[in-house]
Design a protein around this motif. Sequence first.
Motif, mmCIF file in Angstrom:
data_model
loop_
_atom_site.group_PDB
_atom_site.id
_atom_site.type_symbol
_atom_site.label_atom_id
_atom_site.label_comp_id
_atom_site.label_asym_id
_atom_site.label_seq_id
_atom_site.Cartn_x
_atom_site.Cartn_y
_atom_site.Cartn_z
ATOM 1 N N UNK A 11 -1.772 22.107 12.586
ATOM 2 C CA UNK A 11 -0.919 23.215 12.982
ATOM 3 C C UNK A 11 0.047 22.852 14.097
ATOM 4 N N UNK A 12 0.122 21.548 14.373
ATOM 5 C CA UNK A 12 1.078 21.133 15.385
ATOM 6 C C UNK A 12 2.461 21.690 15.111
ATOM 7 N N UNK A 13 3.017 22.438 16.038
ATOM 8 C CA UNK A 13 4.330 22.980 15.775
ATOM 9 C C UNK A 13 5.371 21.861 15.778
ATOM 10 N N UNK A 14 6.378 22.054 14.996
ATOM 11 C CA UNK A 14 7.499 21.123 15.045
ATOM 12 C C UNK A 14 7.277 19.839 14.269
ATOM 13 N N UNK A 15 6.116 19.708 13.640
ATOM 14 C CA UNK A 15 5.915 18.480 12.871
ATOM 15 C C UNK A 15 6.485 18.675 11.481
ATOM 16 N N UNK A 16 7.282 17.724 11.107
ATOM 17 C CA UNK A 16 7.918 17.837 9.817
ATOM 18 C C UNK A 16 7.010 17.259 8.746
ATOM 19 N N UNK A 17 6.403 18.171 7.986
ATOM 20 C CA UNK A 17 5.416 17.725 7.006
ATOM 21 C C UNK A 17 6.065 17.145 5.751
ATOM 22 N N UNK A 18 7.314 17.367 5.628
ATOM 23 C CA UNK A 18 7.958 16.984 4.372
ATOM 24 C C UNK A 18 8.749 15.683 4.495
ATOM 25 N N UNK A 85 4.451 -2.130 -3.945
ATOM 26 C CA UNK A 85 5.079 -2.354 -2.645
ATOM 27 C C UNK A 85 5.903 -1.138 -2.271
ATOM 28 N N UNK A 86 5.890 -0.796 -1.012
ATOM 29 C CA UNK A 86 6.666 0.352 -0.558
ATOM 30 C C UNK A 86 5.913 1.666 -0.667
ATOM 31 N N UNK A 87 4.691 1.604 -1.206
ATOM 32 C CA UNK A 87 3.909 2.836 -1.312
ATOM 33 C C UNK A 87 2.953 2.950 -0.132
ATOM 34 N N UNK A 88 2.754 4.162 0.315
ATOM 35 C CA UNK A 88 1.723 4.425 1.313
ATOM 36 C C UNK A 88 0.727 5.372 0.652
ATOM 37 N N UNK A 89 -0.448 4.854 0.396
ATOM 38 C CA UNK A 89 -1.426 5.585 -0.402
ATOM 39 C C UNK A 89 -2.552 6.101 0.486
ATOM 40 N N UNK A 90 -2.698 7.409 0.527
ATOM 41 C CA UNK A 90 -3.810 7.986 1.283
ATOM 42 C C UNK A 90 -5.046 7.992 0.399
ATOM 43 N N UNK A 91 -6.203 7.860 1.010
ATOM 44 C CA UNK A 91 -7.439 8.091 0.280
ATOM 45 C C UNK A 91 -8.152 9.229 0.990
ATOM 46 N N UNK A 92 -8.280 10.353 0.295
ATOM 47 C CA UNK A 92 -8.950 11.506 0.902
ATOM 48 C C UNK A 92 -10.273 11.755 0.182
ATOM 49 N N UNK A 237 -8.751 11.897 8.787
ATOM 50 C CA UNK A 237 -9.234 13.267 8.636
ATOM 51 C C UNK A 237 -8.124 14.276 8.835
ATOM 52 N N UNK A 238 -6.992 13.801 9.331
ATOM 53 C CA UNK A 238 -5.902 14.724 9.557
ATOM 54 C C UNK A 238 -4.973 14.755 8.350
ATOM 55 N N UNK A 239 -4.999 15.867 7.628
ATOM 56 C CA UNK A 239 -4.120 15.975 6.462
ATOM 57 C C UNK A 239 -2.661 15.984 6.879
ATOM 58 N N UNK A 240 -2.392 16.448 8.100
ATOM 59 C CA UNK A 240 -1.009 16.455 8.580
ATOM 60 C C UNK A 240 -0.497 15.022 8.665
ATOM 61 N N UNK A 241 -1.341 14.141 9.192
ATOM 62 C CA UNK A 241 -0.964 12.731 9.273
ATOM 63 C C UNK A 241 -0.792 12.128 7.884
ATOM 64 N N UNK A 242 -1.713 12.475 7.004
ATOM 65 C CA UNK A 242 -1.646 11.974 5.632
ATOM 66 C C UNK A 242 -0.317 12.378 4.985
ATOM 67 N N UNK A 243 0.038 13.644 5.145
ATOM 68 C CA UNK A 243 1.281 14.127 4.538
ATOM 69 C C UNK A 243 2.487 13.448 5.150
ATOM 70 N N UNK A 244 2.386 13.162 6.425
ATOM 71 C CA UNK A 244 3.515 12.599 7.131
ATOM 72 C C UNK A 244 3.752 11.137 6.757
ATOM 73 N N UNK A 245 2.673 10.399 6.639
ATOM 74 C CA UNK A 245 2.777 8.959 6.458
ATOM 75 C C UNK A 245 2.817 8.535 4.998
ATOM 76 N N UNK A 246 2.104 9.268 4.141
ATOM 77 C CA UNK A 246 1.883 8.746 2.791
ATOM 78 C C UNK A 246 2.837 9.313 1.752
ATOM 79 N N UNK A 262 1.206 12.636 -6.231
ATOM 80 C CA UNK A 262 2.018 12.727 -5.024
ATOM 81 C C UNK A 262 1.177 13.268 -3.876
ATOM 82 N N UNK A 263 1.466 12.813 -2.677
ATOM 83 C CA UNK A 263 0.646 13.211 -1.548
ATOM 84 C C UNK A 263 0.590 14.735 -1.377
ATOM 85 N N UNK A 264 1.705 15.410 -1.602
ATOM 86 C CA UNK A 264 1.728 16.865 -1.401
ATOM 87 C C UNK A 264 0.801 17.570 -2.381
ATOM 88 N N UNK A 265 0.826 17.119 -3.619
ATOM 89 C CA UNK A 265 0.005 17.734 -4.664
ATOM 90 C C UNK A 265 -1.477 17.570 -4.337
#
Length: 287
Positions: A11-18, A85-92, A237-246, A262-265
């Motif tokens: 819920x960090x304000x101002x973080x651009x999740x997209x 190459x060029x992909x950032x893959x989260x594992x949740x 554990x932070x989905x915000x970080x996952x969305x931001x980076x991956x 896709x990370x968002x899905x």
Amino acid sequence: MSDELDYDDELHPGEDLKEVKKKELGDLSVVVDDVHITYRVFGGKRGGTAGIKPSLVSRMLEAGRPKPPVTHVKAVRGVSFTARRGEAVAIVGHNGSGKSTLLRAVAGLLPPTSGTIYTASEPALLGVNAALMPKLTGERNIVVGGLALGLNYKEVQENVQNVADFAELGDFLYLPMNAYSSGMSSRLRFAISTITTPDILMIDEALGTGDAAFRAKSTERVEMVRENAGTIFFVSHSLAQVRKICTRALWLDQGKLVMDDDVEVVADAYEVFMRNRKKARSGGKVV
Ligand SMILES: Nc1ncnc2c1ncn2[C@@H]1O[C@H](COP(=O)(O)OP(=O)(O)O)[C@@H](O)[C@H]1O
Ligand SMILES: [Mg+2]
């Protein structure tokens, strides 16, 4: 560590999740084909060996002797995916779903029980999980880590101060690492692992440490790897970080791959799943 989501962070304000930059996909860097990984745990409860028939010789040798109890833990069960190459893959996936086991196998630290893993270059599981040596000073660990990542001695020497500064070690640089706080050691681990820009960078819950400034700094480094067309695997554990980076996410549940998209899905679906799970646990009450 708790297996609940880090809602606060989300819920960090101002973080651009997209802020996911779509890029053209590069060459294949990792192929994981129907990988199973089973741990054998000795001294657990009896009867865990069901399904694995002992050979005649071992049965003869074992005859009359009390059997040591062995339990088989199926940590990864038939996982297949490819990464480029060029992909950032989260594992949740919640605790115990096999994320670390899978990463260790891709890094070549753990042989799969069955199935195959191909990597285009040697992955630097970077050492975020790498064992640093607690009796050695931070400085010695930086040297050893740098050499292990393929730098020569001179390059390592030139990097020691950078790494120490990045990890914010201060005067602790010349103290043995068992005097470090856990935050300090994980900052150091992260800093060492990114001395070079590895082709395949794996980060297993190592970015959540430290304050906001350190997180921002490390996120920037991760971005750098991705921009250099490396491949990143990221567990947090932070989905915000996952969305931001991956750019993409794999969802593991009890060792099985339940979603790869896709990370968002994936993050949306996983979030709903975790909320329901939490609700169910608290007896249906909204918490
Ligand atoms: N060294 C080990 N020996 C036996 N079982 C293990 C070992 N490491 C992990 N496990 C088990 O394997 C499963 C997956 O663990 P892990 O890969 O650490 O999951 P995650 O990283 O998603 O929390 C869990 O059931 C865990 O208890
Ligand atoms: Mg783990």
